[in-house]
Write a protein that holds these residues in place. Sequence first.
Motif, PDB file in Angstrom:
ATOM      1  N   LEU A  67       0.808  -1.218   0.000  1.00  0.00           N
ATOM      2  CA  LEU A  67       0.000   0.000   0.000  1.00  0.00           C
ATOM      3  C   LEU A  67       0.838   1.263   0.000  1.00  0.00           C
ATOM      4  O   LEU A  67       0.379   2.309  -0.466  1.00  0.00           O
ATOM      5  N   GLN A  68       2.059   1.209   0.493  1.00  0.00           N
ATOM      6  CA  GLN A  68       2.918   2.392   0.476  1.00  0.00           C
ATOM      7  C   GLN A  68       3.164   2.875  -0.946  1.00  0.00           C
ATOM      8  O   GLN A  68       3.244   4.063  -1.196  1.00  0.00           O
ATOM      9  N   GLY A  69       3.273   1.939  -1.872  1.00  0.00           N
ATOM     10  CA  GLY A  69       3.456   2.316  -3.264  1.00  0.00           C
ATOM     11  C   GLY A  69       2.240   3.033  -3.822  1.00  0.00           C
ATOM     12  O   GLY A  69       2.375   3.971  -4.613  1.00  0.00           O
ATOM     13  N   LEU A  70       1.041   2.601  -3.414  1.00  0.00           N
ATOM     14  CA  LEU A  70      -0.170   3.288  -3.864  1.00  0.00           C
ATOM     15  C   LEU A  70      -0.225   4.701  -3.281  1.00  0.00           C
ATOM     16  O   LEU A  70      -0.569   5.657  -3.975  1.00  0.00           O
ATOM     17  N   ALA A  71       0.133   4.819  -2.018  1.00  0.00           N
ATOM     18  CA  ALA A  71       0.147   6.140  -1.384  1.00  0.00           C
ATOM     19  C   ALA A  71       1.191   7.052  -2.024  1.00  0.00           C
ATOM     20  O   ALA A  71       1.032   8.272  -2.045  1.00  0.00           O
ATOM     21  N   ALA A  72       2.231   6.474  -2.602  1.00  0.00           N
ATOM     22  CA  ALA A  72       3.291   7.263  -3.242  1.00  0.00           C
ATOM     23  C   ALA A  72       2.786   8.020  -4.460  1.00  0.00           C
ATOM     24  O   ALA A  72       3.453   8.943  -4.931  1.00  0.00           O
ATOM     25  N   ALA A  73       1.603   7.675  -4.958  1.00  0.00           N
ATOM     26  CA  ALA A  73       1.029   8.413  -6.088  1.00  0.00           C
ATOM     27  C   ALA A  73       0.830   9.882  -5.727  1.00  0.00           C
ATOM     28  O   ALA A  73       0.802  10.738  -6.609  1.00  0.00           O
ATOM     29  N   ILE A  74       0.730  10.179  -4.436  1.00  0.00           N
ATOM     30  CA  ILE A  74       0.614  11.553  -3.954  1.00  0.00           C
ATOM     31  C   ILE A  74       1.854  12.355  -4.356  1.00  0.00           C
ATOM     32  O   ILE A  74       1.783  13.552  -4.583  1.00  0.00           O
ATOM     33  N   ASP A  75       2.996  11.688  -4.455  1.00  0.00           N
ATOM     34  CA  ASP A  75       4.273  12.349  -4.724  1.00  0.00           C
ATOM     35  C   ASP A  75       4.502  12.654  -6.199  1.00  0.00           C
ATOM     36  O   ASP A  75       5.571  13.130  -6.567  1.00  0.00           O
ATOM     37  N   GLY A  76       3.510  12.374  -7.044  1.00  0.00           N
ATOM     38  CA  GLY A  76       3.646  12.662  -8.470  1.00  0.00           C
ATOM     39  C   GLY A  76       4.687  11.765  -9.119  1.00  0.00           C
ATOM     40  O   GLY A  76       4.836  10.600  -8.747  1.00  0.00           O
ATOM     41  N   PRO A  77       5.435  12.300 -10.083  1.00  0.00           N
ATOM     42  CA  PRO A  77       6.412  11.488 -10.814  1.00  0.00           C
ATOM     43  C   PRO A  77       7.433  10.795  -9.902  1.00  0.00           C
ATOM     44  O   PRO A  77       7.884   9.695 -10.202  1.00  0.00           O
ATOM     45  N   ALA A  78       7.748  11.396  -8.773  1.00  0.00           N
ATOM     46  CA  ALA A  78       8.717  10.794  -7.845  1.00  0.00           C
ATOM     47  C   ALA A  78       8.199   9.489  -7.261  1.00  0.00           C
ATOM     48  O   ALA A  78       8.979   8.620  -6.878  1.00  0.00           O
ATOM     49  N   GLY A  79       6.890   9.317  -7.206  1.00  0.00           N
ATOM     50  CA  GLY A  79       6.314   8.110  -6.630  1.00  0.00           C
ATOM     51  C   GLY A  79       5.907   7.070  -7.656  1.00  0.00           C
ATOM     52  O   GLY A  79       5.419   5.995  -7.296  1.00  0.00           O
ATOM     53  N   LEU A  80       6.143   7.350  -8.934  1.00  0.00           N
ATOM     54  CA  LEU A  80       5.687   6.459  -9.997  1.00  0.00           C
ATOM     55  C   LEU A  80       6.304   5.067  -9.922  1.00  0.00           C
ATOM     56  O   LEU A  80       5.608   4.069 -10.095  1.00  0.00           O
ATOM     57  N   ALA A  81       7.584   4.976  -9.652  1.00  0.00           N
ATOM     58  CA  ALA A  81       8.249   3.663  -9.589  1.00  0.00           C
ATOM     59  C   ALA A  81       7.681   2.821  -8.450  1.00  0.00           C
ATOM     60  O   ALA A  81       7.409   1.629  -8.628  1.00  0.00           O
ATOM     61  N   ALA A  82       7.471   3.427  -7.279  1.00  0.00           N
ATOM     62  CA  ALA A  82       6.902   2.693  -6.141  1.00  0.00           C
ATOM     63  C   ALA A  82       5.473   2.260  -6.443  1.00  0.00           C
ATOM     64  O   ALA A  82       5.065   1.146  -6.090  1.00  0.00           O
ATOM     65  N   LEU A  83       4.724   3.111  -7.122  1.00  0.00           N
ATOM     66  CA  LEU A  83       3.353   2.772  -7.503  1.00  0.00           C
ATOM     67  C   LEU A  83       3.351   1.576  -8.448  1.00  0.00           C
ATOM     68  O   LEU A  83       2.576   0.637  -8.278  1.00  0.00           O
ATOM     69  N   GLN A  84       4.247   1.570  -9.403  1.00  0.00           N
ATOM     70  CA  GLN A  84       4.317   0.448 -10.342  1.00  0.00           C
ATOM     71  C   GLN A  84       4.685  -0.849  -9.630  1.00  0.00           C
ATOM     72  O   GLN A  84       4.106  -1.901  -9.909  1.00  0.00           O
ATOM     73  N   SER A  86       3.989  -1.670  -6.573  1.00  0.00           N
ATOM     74  CA  SER A  86       2.791  -2.115  -5.859  1.00  0.00           C
ATOM     75  C   SER A  86       1.793  -2.753  -6.809  1.00  0.00           C
ATOM     76  O   SER A  86       1.199  -3.792  -6.495  1.00  0.00           O
ATOM     77  N   LEU A  87       1.606  -2.159  -7.964  1.00  0.00           N
ATOM     78  CA  LEU A  87       0.673  -2.724  -8.944  1.00  0.00           C
ATOM     79  C   LEU A  87       1.152  -4.090  -9.421  1.00  0.00           C
ATOM     80  O   LEU A  87       0.345  -5.013  -9.585  1.00  0.00           O
ATOM     81  N   GLU A  88       2.452  -4.241  -9.618  1.00  0.00           N
ATOM     82  CA  GLU A  88       2.992  -5.546 -10.017  1.00  0.00           C
ATOM     83  C   GLU A  88       2.765  -6.576  -8.914  1.00  0.00           C
ATOM     84  O   GLU A  88       2.494  -7.743  -9.190  1.00  0.00           O
ATOM     85  N   HIS A  89       2.865  -6.141  -7.659  1.00  0.00           N
ATOM     86  CA  HIS A  89       2.576  -7.030  -6.528  1.00  0.00           C
ATOM     87  C   HIS A  89       1.111  -7.493  -6.584  1.00  0.00           C
ATOM     88  O   HIS A  89       0.826  -8.687  -6.462  1.00  0.00           O
TER      89      HIS A  89
END
Length: 182
Positions: A67-84, A86-89
Amino acid sequence: MKPAADVRVRRTRERLRQAFISMFFARDYEAISMADIAAVAGVGRSTIYEHYRDKQDLLRDTVRYPLQGLAAAIDGPAGLAALQVSLEHFWGSRGNRSIQRESTRRAIARVLAELIEAKLADRTGDADGRRATAVLVAELQLGVIHAWLRGDLALTANALAVQLAAATQAVCADQTAIPARS
């Protein structure tokens, strides 16, 4: 804490997490009790409360990583890698239907909203506004992820990450403009 005691604490916490995860995948979240978790983990009921306040606390500890990766979407482009990541998980775990159970989904949404709200804490606006924005973003993200996991969206994890980040940024853009209540 002595090293031997520290190892025992980590081992017990891991047993509790694993017991919870196995039950989380097999049952509705509301049907899981702390006594059940303790029994599956092979510890006394009082032991579980030495490590976790309640079931929500254990859930928070267990699902924090994806879920931290989903929350990283708040950070814009800086959070994109973490979001991806999480989605792969989630994609890798798509055979597990537990996240699609209503009470499980609600519990996960609460944890995700807490993580998002913490990321919004440094923005202006009142606490109720931040909470409402966090709940909105959590529900939006989980709804889109569920549609994706069901096969309703033919997107790669990367493409979905870009879409979720953009949607999250759009929802949060007004958070800085929300005036405090008078």
